[in-house]
Design a protein around this motif. Structure first.
Motif, PDB file in Angstrom:
ATOM      1  N   VAL A 100     -47.707  34.961 -45.511  1.00 41.41           N
ATOM      2  CA  VAL A 100     -47.225  34.837 -44.142  1.00 41.41           C
ATOM      3  C   VAL A 100     -48.337  34.280 -43.253  1.00 41.41           C
ATOM      4  CG1 VAL A 100     -46.407  36.112 -42.103  1.00 41.41           C
ATOM      5  CG2 VAL A 100     -45.612  36.765 -44.401  1.00 41.41           C
ATOM      6  N   VAL A 101     -47.992  33.310 -42.420  1.00 43.22           N
ATOM      7  CA  VAL A 101     -48.882  32.826 -41.357  1.00 43.22           C
ATOM      8  C   VAL A 101     -48.182  33.124 -40.041  1.00 43.22           C
ATOM      9  CG1 VAL A 101     -50.066  30.846 -40.348  1.00 43.22           C
ATOM     10  CG2 VAL A 101     -49.786  30.987 -42.833  1.00 43.22           C
ATOM     11  N   ALA A 102     -48.845  33.839 -39.142  1.00 38.48           N
ATOM     12  CA  ALA A 102     -48.208  34.221 -37.876  1.00 38.48           C
ATOM     13  C   ALA A 102     -49.244  34.311 -36.762  1.00 38.48           C
ATOM     14  CB  ALA A 102     -47.484  35.568 -38.019  1.00 38.48           C
ATOM     15  N   GLY A 103     -48.856  33.882 -35.576  1.00 38.73           N
ATOM     16  CA  GLY A 103     -49.745  33.909 -34.419  1.00 38.73           C
ATOM     17  C   GLY A 103     -49.793  35.267 -33.758  1.00 38.73           C
ATOM     18  N   MET A 104     -51.014  35.739 -33.477  1.00 37.01           N
ATOM     19  CA  MET A 104     -51.203  37.018 -32.802  1.00 37.01           C
ATOM     20  C   MET A 104     -52.374  36.898 -31.837  1.00 37.01           C
ATOM     21  SD  MET A 104     -53.048  39.372 -35.755  1.00 37.01           S
ATOM     22  CE  MET A 104     -53.446  40.679 -34.572  1.00 37.01           C
ATOM     23  N   PHE A 105     -52.754  37.994 -31.217  1.00 33.38           N
ATOM     24  CA  PHE A 105     -53.879  38.003 -30.278  1.00 33.38           C
ATOM     25  C   PHE A 105     -54.835  39.115 -30.668  1.00 33.38           C
ATOM     26  CE2 PHE A 105     -50.224  36.240 -28.060  1.00 33.38           C
ATOM     27  CZ  PHE A 105     -50.739  35.000 -27.696  1.00 33.38           C
ATOM     28  N   ALA A 140     -46.442  34.713 -32.034  1.00 34.77           N
ATOM     29  CA  ALA A 140     -45.379  35.488 -32.673  1.00 34.77           C
ATOM     30  C   ALA A 140     -45.486  36.968 -32.304  1.00 34.77           C
ATOM     31  CB  ALA A 140     -45.430  35.309 -34.188  1.00 34.77           C
ATOM     32  N   MET A 141     -46.680  37.419 -32.004  1.00 31.68           N
ATOM     33  CA  MET A 141     -46.903  38.816 -31.622  1.00 31.68           C
ATOM     34  C   MET A 141     -46.295  39.117 -30.251  1.00 31.68           C
ATOM     35  SD  MET A 141     -50.609  40.654 -31.202  1.00 31.68           S
ATOM     36  CE  MET A 141     -50.834  42.413 -31.328  1.00 31.68           C
ATOM     37  N   ARG A 142     -46.556  38.237 -29.287  1.00 32.94           N
ATOM     38  CA  ARG A 142     -45.990  38.339 -27.942  1.00 32.94           C
ATOM     39  C   ARG A 142     -45.964  36.962 -27.313  1.00 32.94           C
ATOM     40  NH1 ARG A 142     -47.814  42.694 -23.410  1.00 32.94           N
ATOM     41  NH2 ARG A 142     -46.077  43.855 -24.323  1.00 32.94           N
ATOM     42  N   ALA A 143     -44.868  36.630 -26.662  1.00 34.26           N
ATOM     43  CA  ALA A 143     -44.709  35.311 -26.057  1.00 34.26           C
ATOM     44  C   ALA A 143     -45.646  35.133 -24.869  1.00 34.26           C
ATOM     45  CB  ALA A 143     -43.269  35.114 -25.602  1.00 34.26           C
ATOM     46  N   PHE A 144     -46.083  33.889 -24.666  1.00 34.43           N
ATOM     47  CA  PHE A 144     -46.834  33.564 -23.459  1.00 34.43           C
ATOM     48  C   PHE A 144     -45.971  33.830 -22.218  1.00 34.43           C
ATOM     49  CE2 PHE A 144     -49.258  30.719 -26.388  1.00 34.43           C
ATOM     50  CZ  PHE A 144     -50.505  31.283 -26.166  1.00 34.43           C
ATOM     51  N   GLY A 145     -46.648  34.036 -21.078  1.00 35.41           N
ATOM     52  CA  GLY A 145     -45.949  34.402 -19.853  1.00 35.41           C
ATOM     53  C   GLY A 145     -45.904  35.903 -19.665  1.00 35.41           C
ATOM     54  N   ASN A 146     -46.420  36.634 -20.679  1.00 33.16           N
ATOM     55  CA  ASN A 146     -46.543  38.082 -20.607  1.00 33.16           C
ATOM     56  C   ASN A 146     -48.024  38.445 -20.739  1.00 33.16           C
ATOM     57  OD1 ASN A 146     -43.533  38.931 -20.895  1.00 33.16           O
ATOM     58  ND2 ASN A 146     -43.860  37.474 -22.561  1.00 33.16           N
ATOM     59  N   SER A 147     -48.402  39.657 -20.354  1.00 39.39           N
ATOM     60  CA  SER A 147     -49.795  40.071 -20.464  1.00 39.39           C
ATOM     61  C   SER A 147     -50.211  40.092 -21.931  1.00 39.39           C
ATOM     62  CB  SER A 147     -49.997  41.448 -19.833  1.00 39.39           C
ATOM     63  OG  SER A 147     -49.191  42.410 -20.489  1.00 39.39           O
ATOM     64  N   LEU A 148     -51.476  39.727 -22.166  1.00 43.25           N
ATOM     65  CA  LEU A 148     -51.978  39.643 -23.535  1.00 43.25           C
ATOM     66  C   LEU A 148     -53.101  40.650 -23.812  1.00 43.25           C
ATOM     67  CD1 LEU A 148     -52.146  35.755 -23.922  1.00 43.25           C
ATOM     68  CD2 LEU A 148     -50.265  37.298 -24.561  1.00 43.25           C
ATOM     69  N   ALA A 149     -53.960  40.872 -22.827  1.00 46.04           N
ATOM     70  CA  ALA A 149     -55.128  41.729 -23.044  1.00 46.04           C
ATOM     71  C   ALA A 149     -54.736  43.142 -23.454  1.00 46.04           C
ATOM     72  CB  ALA A 149     -55.997  41.768 -21.784  1.00 46.04           C
ATOM     73  N   ASP A 150     -53.609  43.627 -22.964  1.00 47.14           N
ATOM     74  CA  ASP A 150     -53.220  45.009 -23.251  1.00 47.14           C
ATOM     75  C   ASP A 150     -52.649  45.187 -24.653  1.00 47.14           C
ATOM     76  OD1 ASP A 150     -50.987  43.481 -22.373  1.00 47.14           O
ATOM     77  OD2 ASP A 150     -49.844  45.311 -22.024  1.00 47.14           O
ATOM     78  N   ILE A 151     -52.319  44.086 -25.329  1.00 51.07           N
ATOM     79  CA  ILE A 151     -51.739  44.219 -26.671  1.00 51.07           C
ATOM     80  C   ILE A 151     -52.639  43.639 -27.759  1.00 51.07           C
ATOM     81  CG2 ILE A 151     -49.363  44.385 -25.863  1.00 51.07           C
ATOM     82  CD1 ILE A 151     -50.493  41.122 -27.420  1.00 51.07           C
ATOM     83  N   ILE A 206     -37.973  32.783 -31.643  1.00 52.91           N
ATOM     84  CA  ILE A 206     -38.260  32.902 -30.212  1.00 52.91           C
ATOM     85  C   ILE A 206     -38.682  34.351 -29.968  1.00 52.91           C
ATOM     86  CG2 ILE A 206     -37.334  32.824 -27.861  1.00 52.91           C
ATOM     87  CD1 ILE A 206     -35.332  30.711 -28.869  1.00 52.91           C
ATOM     88  N   THR A 207     -39.937  34.547 -29.624  1.00 55.18           N
ATOM     89  CA  THR A 207     -40.415  35.905 -29.391  1.00 55.18           C
ATOM     90  C   THR A 207     -40.371  36.233 -27.902  1.00 55.18           C
ATOM     91  OG1 THR A 207     -42.723  35.155 -29.315  1.00 55.18           O
ATOM     92  CG2 THR A 207     -41.875  35.896 -31.434  1.00 55.18           C
ATOM     93  N   GLY A 208     -40.507  37.521 -27.604  1.00 51.13           N
ATOM     94  CA  GLY A 208     -40.534  37.990 -26.233  1.00 51.13           C
ATOM     95  C   GLY A 208     -41.718  38.906 -26.008  1.00 51.13           C
ATOM     96  N   ALA A 209     -41.564  39.868 -25.107  1.00 50.18           N
ATOM     97  CA  ALA A 209     -42.665  40.760 -24.760  1.00 50.18           C
ATOM     98  C   ALA A 209     -42.798  41.947 -25.716  1.00 50.18           C
ATOM     99  CB  ALA A 209     -42.482  41.278 -23.335  1.00 50.18           C
ATOM    100  N   ASP A 210     -41.708  42.316 -26.392  1.00 50.27           N
ATOM    101  CA  ASP A 210     -41.653  43.530 -27.205  1.00 50.27           C
ATOM    102  C   ASP A 210     -42.252  43.288 -28.587  1.00 50.27           C
ATOM    103  OD1 ASP A 210     -40.796  45.652 -28.911  1.00 50.27           O
ATOM    104  OD2 ASP A 210     -39.140  46.091 -27.553  1.00 50.27           O
TER     105      ASP A 210
END
Length: 267
Positions: free
Chosen positions: A76-81, A42-53, A9-13
């Motif tokens: 490793v397979v991991a979701g990022m933006f 996995a990089m940052r959870a949805f519901g948080n800003s994405l463009a800035d990261i 479970i990822t978060g904003a950090d």
């Protein structure tokens, strides 16, 4: 092949999320896994800003994941933006490990159930497969699981395994749909399906601060499914690591008995 499904479970950090990847990758390696699969976002959870990261595949976050994979000698397979067009991002799966470096951009965007992923995400256009120790593996992300053609395209490109990384939205009947779709895609493609979702934040008493109510933050229920649709492992809602042995050599026999790929007609 021994693989691990890391239902986190990822978060904003970003740094905290990276530490989760390190922790679960270390546990997967200790269990003898060749591959560890993390969820979408996995990089940052949805519901948080994405463009800035969002960052390119040679940026600091992806480079850190790459270092973990290299240090542990595991794929490793991991979701990022990653950066997209017009100020949007791409919903990207990073794949990195010994002799392996590729990525997949989510093709089907989640404009459904009150959420509009296309507002902030730029769609990918091409299926992607990679080869791990002689096994061909296809990639898909979340909403992609509702579109059988991607899975059969991967299978026609040689995939014996299809990975689906997700952050599945909660709601009435959604867990049942996830289970149905994951198993159906295995039968459609006569391939193993490794479906790794974000765990349910509510299962550990969390709710993302400032999160958009409709943002898909995960329900858990990760699974590994056989080419004939039988679940080999199914997780619950909480964070968990599952280690599973699969034998891609059975695919030839399965496709001989159930030649849906060979029998398919286009209209």
């Amino acid at each position: 092949m021994r693989l691990a499904v890391a239902q986190i479970i990822t978060g904003a950090d970003l740094a905290a999320n990276l530490e989760l990847i390190r922790e679960y990758a270390m546990r997967a390696k200790a269990a003898g896994a060749d591959l560890v699969v993390f969820p979408e976002a996995a990089m940052r959870a949805f519901g948080n800003s994405l463009a800035d990261i969002a960052e390119p595949l040679d940026g600091p976050w992806a480079t850190a994941v790459r270092s973990i994979a290299r240090e542990l000698d595991i794929t490793v397979v991991a979701g990022m933006f990653t950066p997209g067009d017009g100020g949007r991002v791409r919903n990207t799966l990073l794949v990195t490990g010994p002799g392996i470096e590729t990525s997949y951009d989510k093709i089907h965007l989640f404009d459904a159930f009150g959420f509009a992923e296309s507002d902030s995400v730029d769609a990918g256009t091409s299926p992607v497969t990679f080869n791990l120790n002689g096994t061909v593996i296809g990639l898909a992300t979340c909403y992609d699981v509702r579109f059988p053609a991607l899975f059969t395209a991967n299978a026609r490109a040689g995939a014996q395994v299809n990975i689906v990384c997700a952050s599945w939205g909660a709601g009435e009947g959604k867990a049942e749909q996830w289970d149905l779709l994951v198993r159906a895609r295995a039968v459609d493609s006569t391939a193993f399906v490794v479906a790794c979702g974000q765990g349910d934040p509510a299962s550990i008493g969390l709710r993302s601060a400032g999160a958009v109510d409709s943002a898909p933050t995960g329900i858990g229920h990760s699974a590994v499914v056989s080419p004939l649709g039988s679940p080999l492992v199914v997780l619950g809602a909480e964070p968990e690591l599952a280690v599973v042995d699969i034998d891609p050599a059975v695919i030839t026999d399965v496709r001989g008995k159930l030649p849906v790929l060979a029998n398919a007609r286009t209209f």
